[in-house]
Design a protein around this motif. Structure first.
Motif, PDB file in Angstrom:
ATOM      1  N   TYR A  65      -8.851   0.426  -0.438  1.00 40.27           N
ATOM      2  CA  TYR A  65      -9.999   0.693  -1.317  1.00 40.27           C
ATOM      3  C   TYR A  65     -10.178   2.197  -1.549  1.00 40.27           C
ATOM      4  O   TYR A  65     -10.538   2.629  -2.649  1.00 40.27           O
ATOM      5  CB  TYR A  65     -11.268   0.086  -0.733  1.00 40.27           C
TER       6      TYR A  65
ATOM      7  N   LEU B 153      -4.160  -5.489  -1.710  1.00 38.64           N
ATOM      8  CA  LEU B 153      -5.444  -6.162  -1.475  1.00 38.64           C
ATOM      9  C   LEU B 153      -5.267  -7.673  -1.371  1.00 38.64           C
ATOM     10  O   LEU B 153      -5.909  -8.328  -0.535  1.00 38.64           O
ATOM     11  CB  LEU B 153      -6.425  -5.837  -2.604  1.00 38.64           C
TER      12      LEU B 153
ATOM     13  N   LYS C 142      -7.860   3.279  -4.086  1.00 34.00           N
ATOM     14  CA  LYS C 142      -8.276   2.805  -5.413  1.00 34.00           C
ATOM     15  C   LYS C 142      -9.542   3.528  -5.898  1.00 34.00           C
ATOM     16  O   LYS C 142     -10.162   3.087  -6.863  1.00 34.00           O
ATOM     17  CB  LYS C 142      -8.530   1.293  -5.367  1.00 34.00           C
TER      18      LYS C 142
ATOM     19  N   LEU D  13      -7.621  -2.496   4.876  1.00 33.82           N
ATOM     20  CA  LEU D  13      -8.383  -2.780   3.655  1.00 33.82           C
ATOM     21  C   LEU D  13      -9.176  -1.545   3.215  1.00 33.82           C
ATOM     22  O   LEU D  13      -9.244  -1.219   2.019  1.00 33.82           O
ATOM     23  CB  LEU D  13      -9.328  -3.965   3.884  1.00 33.82           C
TER      24      LEU D  13
ATOM     25  N   TYR E  17      -1.552  -1.235  -5.214  1.00 38.23           N
ATOM     26  CA  TYR E  17      -2.792  -1.515  -4.487  1.00 38.23           C
ATOM     27  C   TYR E  17      -3.345  -2.921  -4.719  1.00 38.23           C
ATOM     28  O   TYR E  17      -3.953  -3.500  -3.820  1.00 38.23           O
ATOM     29  CB  TYR E  17      -3.833  -0.453  -4.841  1.00 38.23           C
ATOM     30  N   ASN E  18      -3.142  -3.469  -5.904  1.00 38.67           N
ATOM     31  CA  ASN E  18      -3.653  -4.821  -6.155  1.00 38.67           C
ATOM     32  C   ASN E  18      -2.939  -5.855  -5.296  1.00 38.67           C
ATOM     33  O   ASN E  18      -3.566  -6.752  -4.726  1.00 38.67           O
ATOM     34  CB  ASN E  18      -3.524  -5.171  -7.638  1.00 38.67           C
TER      35      ASN E  18
ATOM     36  N   TYR F  18       0.839  -1.209   0.000  1.00 38.21           N
ATOM     37  CA  TYR F  18       0.000   0.000   0.000  1.00 38.21           C
ATOM     38  C   TYR F  18       0.870   1.254   0.000  1.00 38.21           C
ATOM     39  O   TYR F  18       0.623   2.204  -0.754  1.00 38.21           O
ATOM     40  CB  TYR F  18      -0.911  -0.013   1.233  1.00 38.21           C
TER      41      TYR F  18
ATOM     42  N   ASN G 198     -16.618   0.544  -0.774  1.00 37.82           N
ATOM     43  CA  ASN G 198     -15.962  -0.562  -0.076  1.00 37.82           C
ATOM     44  C   ASN G 198     -15.124  -0.065   1.089  1.00 37.82           C
ATOM     45  O   ASN G 198     -15.017  -0.733   2.127  1.00 37.82           O
ATOM     46  CB  ASN G 198     -15.081  -1.362  -1.042  1.00 37.82           C
ATOM     47  N   ALA G 199     -14.514   1.115   0.913  1.00 36.05           N
ATOM     48  CA  ALA G 199     -13.683   1.677   1.981  1.00 36.05           C
ATOM     49  C   ALA G 199     -14.509   1.879   3.246  1.00 36.05           C
ATOM     50  O   ALA G 199     -14.111   1.478   4.344  1.00 36.05           O
ATOM     51  CB  ALA G 199     -13.064   2.990   1.524  1.00 36.05           C
TER      52      ALA G 199
ATOM     53  N   ASN H 103      -6.345  -9.400   2.089  1.00 36.53           N
ATOM     54  CA  ASN H 103      -7.427 -10.396   2.092  1.00 36.53           C
ATOM     55  C   ASN H 103      -6.944 -11.731   2.660  1.00 36.53           C
ATOM     56  O   ASN H 103      -7.693 -12.419   3.356  1.00 36.53           O
ATOM     57  CB  ASN H 103      -7.978 -10.581   0.682  1.00 36.53           C
TER      58      ASN H 103
ATOM     59  N   ASP I 264     -12.446   3.704  -4.456  1.00 38.53           N
ATOM     60  CA  ASP I 264     -13.632   2.889  -4.211  1.00 38.53           C
ATOM     61  C   ASP I 264     -14.130   3.217  -2.797  1.00 38.53           C
ATOM     62  O   ASP I 264     -13.949   2.419  -1.865  1.00 38.53           O
ATOM     63  CB  ASP I 264     -13.271   1.405  -4.347  1.00 38.53           C
TER      64      ASP I 264
END
Length: 664
Positions: free
Chosen positions: A623, A595, A626, A619, A591-592, A586, A631-632, A599, A628
């Motif tokens: 998100y 994650l 990214k 997490l 970022y991928n 991070y 989800n964050a 996870n 998002d």
């Protein structure tokens, strides 16, 4: 046996359009041009491709009919047509496409020419706009055909970041590592797969096999309670799997729960009356746990003709029938051949007690130790108390030895107060100074356990002990007690004293680093963690700690990544390590990958029976980075719900800020 997923590319529509182009060209009345030197005028090069695809399809169909010679000829013909097609493309100044290279790789794989298959699969991968699942699994199949499980694993792991929640990928990785007997890695991927199934694909074809595999893996890695949970999930769907029922009986035996162990063994006997293993294991448990019921059960086994001529069962049958003639020697011979078995040792101890064997005290200690190692703490304590009751009044130090061992059994049951009282009794009785020091150390240790919250008592005992016998072990434990009391300067002092006496003990530097960190003394923390690693190259806890600190401070990103990768290579199923590595990615804005590892961390934590608010907040941060926010916020709220703090103001503020962003 490992079974790879087989993906076959059969572009029927493409074949149709290729034939269509041929027919329209033939119907054209204009002069026919020669498109390629290998073809007749008017015949397009796609004709060669369509023939190659058809021959490949014929090859697969022949394989399905077990016509191996016919299949081989079809695949060879397909290779020939594709070679010609690629030659025609070369004349046009074009190279192979990802699709045609993949088809050729498949052909060579079926022809067991793995070198050529790999070469063409690499061309397919290079020419593809993005990595496809089909190409990656094809490459894995090539490595499997080479019987190289390590390289097959590497193929999948290399591209896992592109398919982080793909059940096929996670299943294959879990299965591959299981085949390689690398249990921790296998657990990592099966746990991640379970996480995906629960949240995304509850009707997955992998659901039952995942539960069973996690049961077995947790059993192998000594997480028996989690193993029970997973096996019961599987057992609720597949009710007559005798292997799983027997494994559940074994786990409960290891946990000392004879009642539940007998429950599953009796189920097996009901479902399969011929099963000998369940009957014999049940006989041993009844002998160990319900001695008064043993004669009747052994008589039942005799009537069922399940008393064999050899092994432990006939020896136990002889003992429960009251016949001990010659049994001592038989049991000793059996124990020598099977030193890890518990029931023959308990039987031998019973015979020795009846015969007033002069070696009884030694046999009692050995048998109790084996029962303790089998986690049969109740049985171990029972054996020890029987031995202690045989002592004479003047055998004081022997009584102290028994009490010390009984205290250990009580500790393992979580009976802290009983264990403390037993240890105090031993201290009062003993006149051996060295033994008293050892027992006082044990008493101080016990006051730090469970929910007793008596660190001050522990400090007092250790202070008196250190005044009389200052050794590194006593300083270490008092340092730990001070740490729990949040007296970090005193903790550092004691760890420093321990280090002065024992400078090559890596654990002392690690614990002192923890205390330095609490006082925000980064350079000292860093120095001690580096010293820990230098003294113990496998100190994964220090690698994780230092790597995470670097990530938090956003310094030395490559070193942090290296430290955490090394920690994970040692303990891949450690959720804290996966969280730390995710945080490093991070910080590097990858970022991928962040994650992927976060996870892993979340799923592993759940598998261990807890939910870490830090992981969920991380997490949420990823998100948010990214773009998002939905989800964050979900993960921020989840983190807040699991946080034991009365109020996490920073997290509450973060949630409000992101919610405002969403509403706008």
């Amino acid at each position: 046996m490992f079974q790879a997923i087989k993906t076959v590319n059969r572009p029927f529509l493409f074949v149709f359009f290729c034939f269509l182009s041929v027919s329209t060209t033939l119907a054209d009345s204009k002069p026919k041009l020669k498109e390629c030197s290998l073809l007749e005028p008017g015949v397009p090069s796609e004709y060669l491709l369509s023939r190659a695809i058809q021959e490949q399809i014929d090859g697969y169909q022949a394989n399905n009919r077990k016509k191996t010679t016919e299949a081989k000829l079809s695949f060879e013909t397909s290779v020939s047509f594709l070679d010609k097609y690629h030659e025609c493309q070369k004349e046009k100044g074009k190279g192979p496409t990802a699709q045609t290279a993949e088809i050729q790789a498949q052909n060579y794989l079926e022809l067991t020419n793995t070198n050529k298959a790999w070469e063409w699969s690499e061309i397919a991968k290079q020419n593809s706009k993005e990595v496809t699942k089909e190409i990656v699994i094809l490459q894995m199949r090539i490595r499997l055909r080479e019987q190289d499980l390590g390289k097959a694993t590497d193929v999948l792991e290399h591209d896992l970041v592109s398919f982080p929640n793909d059940p096929d990928f996670l299943y294959l990785l879990g299965n591959l590592y299981f085949e390689r007997k690398m249990w921790n890695q296998s657990l990592l991927y099966y746990t991640a797969l379970s996480f995906v199934i629960e949240r995304r694909d509850n009707h997955s074809k992998y659901k039952n096999i995942t539960s069973k595999s996690l049961g077995e893996l947790n059993y192998k890695l000594d997480y028996p309670k989690i193993a029970i949970k997973r096996y019961n999930e599987y057992n609720s769907a597949i009710k007559n799997d005798m292997e799983v029922l027997f494994r559940l009986a074994q786990i409960y035996f290891v946990l000392g729960d004879f009642k539940m162990s007998k429950h599953y063994l009796e189920q097996i006997r009901e479902k399969n009356s011929r099963d000998l293993d369940a009957s014999h294991m049940l006989a041993e448990i009844i002998f160990l746990d319900a001695r008064d019921l043993a004669p009747q059960f052994f008589l039942t086994l005799k009537n069922e003709k399940k008393i064999p001529k050899d092994g432990i069962i006939p020896l136990l049958y002889q003992l429960v029938n009251g016949t001990t003639f010659g049994l001592d020697e038989k049991l000793r011979i059996f124990i020598k051949a099977n030193p890890g078995r518990l029931s023959p040792r308990v039987a031998l101890l019973e015979v020795a007690e009846k015969n007033n064997d002069p070696d009884y005290e030694q046999l009692n200690a050995e048998t109790a130790q084996y029962a303790y190692e089998y986690r049969q703490y109740g049985l171990a304590e029972k054996i020890l108390r029987r031995g202690m009751n045989r002592l004479k009044e003047n055998q004081t130090e022997q009584r102290v030895n028994y009490l010390e061992k009984i205290s250990s059994c009580q500790e393992m049951f979580g009976q802290w107060n009983h264990s403390i009282l037993t240890t105090k009794e031993a201290i009062t009785l003993s006149s051996d100074l060295e033994k008293k020091f050892r027992l006082r150390f044990r008493l101080a240790y016990l006051y730090l356990q469970g929910n007793l919250k008596k660190e001050h008592v522990s400090v007092g005992i250790l202070t008196d002990t250190i005044n009389e016998n200052p050794n590194p072990t006593h300083y270490y434990l008092r340092g730990l007690a001070y740490f729990q009391l949040e007296k970090y300067k005193e903790s550092i002092h004691d760890y420093s004293e321990a280090i002065r006496m024992e400078p090559n003990n890596p654990n002392l530097y690690f614990y002192r680093a923890s205390a330095f960190d609490k006082l925000k003394q980064f350079s000292e923390t860093e120095s001690d963690l580096k010293k820990t690693i230098s003294l113990n190259p496998n100190a994964s806890n220090a690698m994780n700690y230092l790597g995470y600190l670097y990530a938090e401070k956003n310094i030395h990103p490559e070193e942090a990544k290296q430290l955490l990768n090394q920690a994970i290579s040692l303990e891949p199923d450690n959720p804290a390590y996966q969280d730390s590595l995710g945080w490093v990615h991070y910080r590097k804005k990858d970022y991928n990958l962040a994650l992927l590892h976060l996870n892993f961390a979340a799923s592993l934590a759940l598998e261990r029976g807890f939910e870490d608010p830090v992981i969920y907040e991380h997490l949420g941060d990823v998100y948010l980075a990214k773009n998002d926010p939905v989800n964050a916020v979900q993960f921020y709220k989840l983190s807040l719900s699991k946080d034991k703090q009365t109020s996490n103001k920073d997290l509450v503020s973060k949630i409000k800020r992101v919610q405002k962003e969403i509403s706008e």
